[in-house]
Write a protein that holds these residues in place. Structure first.
Motif: not given
Length: 173
Positions: A32-33, A37-41, A20-23
């Motif tokens: 701007d991931p 990168e989001i899937l890897a994390f 939520g914080s990243t969004a």
């Protein structure tokens, strides 16, 4: 000391806060991931939470991380015998690394055994296509380590303070 299921709930809740914080930060233009990168994390965060938790040092017991491996859970029993509970495996940098190194050694042994049995396999598997830049690996490393650190925080273990305190006690003598 939280149980394995409580650790999993804590990490899942923390993940929702991180997502939520990243969004929000992305919407505001702070970060701007990329989707990869989001899937890897996300992937390594949940592997670290459910399959490779610090509690694998109890793998001779029936811990949730061992159960997540299904019939392959037995591979963690030697790891559990090598490390005492809440010892080196519960440190902030080296602990998560011990599980990665252990798994890498097992996979390498399996690979070389497969080559002995199926010699043609070596020509089919190419490791030169694996990215070698830290920038590529950052979201993987971050996802895995954040999941491990949340476990340690829930256990009340601060960042390698035990190792630091032992070092300072030795210097005072």
């Amino acid at each position: 000391m939280p149980s394995g299921s409580v650790h999993n709930l804590i990490n899942t809740g923390a993940f929702l806060l991180i997502a939520g914080s990243t969004a929000y930060a992305k919407q505001q233009g702070y970060v701007d991931p990329s989707i990869p990168e989001i899937l890897a994390f996300t992937g390594t965060f949940f592997v670290g939470t459910f399959m490779m938790s610090p509690d694998l040092d109890l793998a001779e017991q029936n811990v949730s991380s061992k159960k997540a491996w299904g019939i392959f859970g037995f591979i963690w029993v030697p790891y559990g015998k090598m490390f005492s509970h809440r010892g080196l495996s519960h440190t902030w940098i080296v602990g998560p690394l011990t599980r990665l190194v252990y798994l890498t050694i097992l996979l390498a042994a399996l690979y070389y055994l497969a080559i002995l049995i199926l010699p043609d396999l070596k020509s089919r598997i190419r490791f030169e296509n694996v990215p070698r830049t830290l920038e590529f690996w950052q979201p993987y490393i971050l996802g895995y380590y954040v999941s491990q650190w949340l476990h340690l925080i829930a256990d009340g273990i601060s960042p390698d303070m035990r190792a630091l305190s032992r070092t300072f006690k030795k210097k005072k003598r």
